[in-house]
Design a protein around this motif. Structure first.
Motif, PDB file in Angstrom:
ATOM      1  N   TYR A 418       0.853  -1.188   0.000  1.00 53.97           N
ATOM      2  CA  TYR A 418       0.000   0.000   0.000  1.00 53.97           C
ATOM      3  C   TYR A 418       0.892   1.242   0.000  1.00 53.97           C
ATOM      4  N   ALA A 420       1.515   4.891   1.353  1.00 53.81           N
ATOM      5  CA  ALA A 420       1.158   5.774   2.466  1.00 53.81           C
ATOM      6  C   ALA A 420       1.738   7.157   2.209  1.00 53.81           C
ATOM      7  N   TRP A 446       5.980   2.954   0.379  1.00 55.83           N
ATOM      8  CA  TRP A 446       5.323   1.663   0.200  1.00 55.83           C
ATOM      9  C   TRP A 446       5.371   0.909   1.527  1.00 55.83           C
ATOM     10  N   ARG A 452      -0.564  -1.306   7.549  1.00 56.30           N
ATOM     11  CA  ARG A 452      -1.634  -0.425   7.081  1.00 56.30           C
ATOM     12  C   ARG A 452      -2.434   0.186   8.227  1.00 56.30           C
ATOM     13  N   ALA A 455      -0.510   2.854  10.115  1.00 53.44           N
ATOM     14  CA  ALA A 455      -0.329   4.075   9.328  1.00 53.44           C
ATOM     15  C   ALA A 455      -1.610   4.919   9.297  1.00 53.44           C
ATOM     16  N   GLU A 456      -2.734   4.254   9.149  1.00 47.97           N
ATOM     17  CA  GLU A 456      -4.000   4.989   9.135  1.00 47.97           C
ATOM     18  C   GLU A 456      -4.290   5.617  10.495  1.00 47.97           C
ATOM     19  N   TYR A 460      -1.777   8.904   8.282  1.00 49.37           N
ATOM     20  CA  TYR A 460      -1.313   8.790   6.906  1.00 49.37           C
ATOM     21  C   TYR A 460      -2.499   8.486   5.971  1.00 49.37           C
ATOM     22  N   VAL A 462      -3.584   6.223   3.188  1.00 54.61           N
ATOM     23  CA  VAL A 462      -3.149   4.926   2.674  1.00 54.61           C
ATOM     24  C   VAL A 462      -4.021   4.547   1.470  1.00 54.61           C
ATOM     25  N   ASP A 464      -4.548   1.740  -1.936  1.00 54.97           N
ATOM     26  CA  ASP A 464      -4.183   0.449  -2.513  1.00 54.97           C
ATOM     27  C   ASP A 464      -3.787   0.616  -3.982  1.00 54.97           C
TER      28      ASP A 464
END
Length: 677
Positions: A418, A420, A446, A452, A455-456, A460, A462, A464
């Motif tokens: 993913y 970011a 990446w 994921r 990061a969210e 961030y 994110v 796909d």
């Protein structure tokens, strides 16, 4: 009229006449045998047909055979009650099938009714209803799948039209079958009622008119009634069975007679089976041997004739196919197809194929369909078909975007990763592979699936891989949409509104402006991302100012001023103060003094040194706006706007240039700088 049309017409006419005119016993035998034969033909066609569409006329066939069978039932009832002699077929079915025993005959008849009415009819009716419902519900999904295949280049436009027609035919067929099953159910009920009438009426008639005792009359007429019921219900049972077979397994263009006869008498082995069955019935039962054997022989000969025609056609097709291949080899290579250029292409390496393969769970095709819809709603124009192709010459995870056959952008993704992006306020960093977002060239990282969620939670953004490709493709289309708008597209847009605005179109095209000139105005608007969805307002403005000028640049400015509400809502949020940069009046005067008018249009002869100073000043002011997190917007006077935009467009791709006349009165602006020299 064709023979098939005459045959179908006579079939219905005879059925109607039987309801009115009394029939002799021998003639009734003839048509009862015909009824059995047709029922067998329908049953075996339903069994051996490869797909439902080959029997698309079945609902109509069902109606015709039901009417014919009821007409025969009425005729036999009339003979039973009037003469007591309904013919040999009826009597044989009553005596032979029932074993000459009244009780056995009644039981067999009741069993047939139960099987047909409760089992087959009820099940066929339910299956037809459910199938019709699910077929209609599945239509949107099937249409989207066709659009996706068309956009991907898997099928041609002609194949897409054929598939859409097939979906419509299937929906029409199963919708008709949902209602046609009621014919079979009603026929069974009618047969039961007629049987009761025959028993009661026959017994009374035998006692009053025939001088029989009650037991003699009941014994005599119960045999005839059972025979009449069996000879009617057995073909009805076969039709019901064919109905059930067909709805558990839609129309070709042809004359109606050809459609019916062709679909019923086109499979030789069906005719062989029917012919053999009729001959066996004539030989092993007391039925009329000559009549049933004649029918059987006729069906067998017809089957053989059709088989010979099919074999001949197959040989001719094989020969013609070989000749066509030979001619194709001999003739010069046709390179015309190679000259065509697709407006938009998305090529990708083999590693990205799973994202575009529906069978592997990929939804890239669906996203392409949504892109076309999004652009249509946002900019008011139709995006041409987007071709998706795999290219083994690319890196596995690489993709490129082409406009009219020329590469304009490219990108690379990491499968099962993913992307970011830090929106600017996240302080904590995460580990990953550094990269840049392809659409806006922003720094990104990446990350893996396991990172994921974290990061969210940190803030961030994110994304796909399919979304990355779809967003990149959307931005490329937006920036090049003006190049893709053709004269034919403009004509199609005008045709869409012509019926409701005939006076406007007739006044403007071609009296004041040609399609090409309107195309140039629309391209100018799309080049600066101004929507042309309100085409009526645009054409109204052109009709107002075209009598005084045909300069497409000047006309574009008039249209922009008329669209100021749309422009203001696009760039200036309601209720917020918007920071902008203005243009020094001295710079505006320099620009206007450098404008030269010619028959081909206006152009600028600005001194290179002044141009450099203007560009440097614009660069400085844009940086101020970017530091404030604002869009780069420069406000100019109306007469200067198009020349200043033309001057800066090669240096600043995303610079927004708006004139004072394009700003709504309720917009609040704050000048944070001025372009000077």
């Amino acid at each position: 009229m064709k023979k098939n049309d005459i045959a179908v017409g006579l079939f219905i006419l005879v059925a109607i006449m039987f309801l009115i005119i009394p029939m002799s016993p021998h003639l009734l035998d003839f048509f009862l045998a015909l009824n059995i034969s047709i029922s067998l033909v329908i049953l075996f066609n339903a069994m051996f047909t490869k797909e439902v569409l080959n029997m698309s006329a079945f609902p109509t066939i069902l109606l015709f055979t039901t009417i014919f069978r009821i007409a025969l039932n009425v005729s036999s009832t009339r003979l039973i009650l009037s003469t007591g002699d309904p013919g040999k077929v009826v009597r044989t079915f009553g005596e032979f099938v029932g074993g000459g025993d009244m009780v056995i005959g009644i039981i067999i008849f009741i069993v047939l009714i139960m099987i047909q009415f409760i089992v087959i009819n009820k099940g066929s009716e339910r299956v037809a209803e459910v199938t019709a419902r699910f077929t209609l519900d599945a239509m949107p999904g099937k249409q989207m799948a066709i659009d996706a295949d068309l956009n991907a280049g898997v099928i041609t436009d002609a194949q897409a039209v054929e598939r859409r027609q097939r979906i419509q035919d299937e929906a029409a067929f199963f919708g008709s079958m949902d209602g046609a099953t009621k014919y079979v159910k009603g026929d069974a009920v009618a047969g039961l009622i007629i049987t009761i009438i025959n028993i009661v009426g026959g017994t009374v008639t035998g006692m009053l008119n025939g001088g029989m005792s009650a037991s003699q009359a009941f014994q005599e007429y119960i045999i005839l009634t059972i025979g009449d019921g069996l000879v009617s219900q057995i073909p009805s049972l076969m039709i019901s069975l064919a109905t059930g077979i067909l709805v558990t397994k839609v129309s070709k263009e042809a004359d109606f007679g050809d459609l019916l006869i062709g679909q019923l008498f086109s499979i030789p082995k069906v005719l062989y089976i029917v012919g053999t069955s009729m001959i066996v019935l004539g030989l092993v039962t007391p039925l009329n041997v000559l009549l049933f054997s004649g029918y059987g022989l006729a069906f067998i000969l017809s089957g053989r004739s059709i088989a010979e025609k099919i074999e001949t056609a197959a040989i001719e097709q094989e020969v013609s196919s070989d000749e066509a291949e030979a001619d194709e080899i001999r003739k010069p290579e046709n390179v015309s197809a190679l000259l065509q250029v697709d407006p938009i292409e998305l090529e990708f390496g083999y590693g990205i194929i799973p994202l575009a393969d529906v069978n592997q769970g990929g939804d890239l095709l669906d996203r392409v369909v949504l892109i076309r819809r999004q652009i249509a709603l946002e900019l008011g124009t139709v995006v041409p078909m987007i071709r998706l192709r795999d290219n083994i010459q690319l890196n596995p995870n690489q993709y490129i975007i082409k406009i009219k056959g020329i590469r304009v952008s490219e990108g690379e993704i990491l499968f099962d990763h993913y992307m970011a992006m830090n929106p600017g306020y996240v302080e904590e960093e995460i580990t990953g592979i550094p990269t840049r977002e392809p659409s806006f060239n922003l720094p990104a990282i990446w990350i893996t699936e396991s990172q994921r969620e974290r990061a969210e939670s940190l803030g961030y953004t994110v994304v796909d891989p399919p979304s990355i490709i779809a967003t990149h493709l959307t931005e490329v289309i937006r920036s090049h949409i003006h190049e893709l708008l053709t004269r034919q597209d403009v004509q199609n847009l005008i045709d869409n509104i012509q019926e409701a605005h005939q006076v406007l179109i007739s006044e403007l095209v071609p009296k004041l402006l040609s399609i090409g000139e309107i195309q140039k105005v629309l391209q100018n608007l799309l080049r600066e991302q101004i929507s042309i969805r309100d085409l009526v307002s645009i054409l109204e403005t052109l009709a107002d100012y075209a009598p005084s000028t045909r300069d497409v640049d000047v006309l574009t400015e008039y249209v922009r001023q008329n669209l100021k509400r749309a422009i203001s809502s696009k760039y200036f949020p309601e209720g917020e103060m918007t920071s902008v940069v203005t243009l020094d009046p001295k710079v505006e005067q320099e620009i206007m003094d450098s404008v030269k008018q010619t028959e081909q249009g206006a152009y600028m002869t600005l001194d290179p040194e002044i141009t450099r100073e203007i560009i440097n000043s614009v660069q400085t002011e844009i940086q101020k706006l970017e530091e404030l997190g604002k869009n780069p917007i420069i406000i100019t006077s109306p007469i200067v706007r198009m020349y200043f935009k033309r001057l800066t467009q090669d240096y600043f791709k995303d610079l927004i240039v708006i004139s004072y006349n394009e700003i709504d009165s309720n917009v609040e602006l704050q000048s944070v700088g001025m372009v000077t020299v």
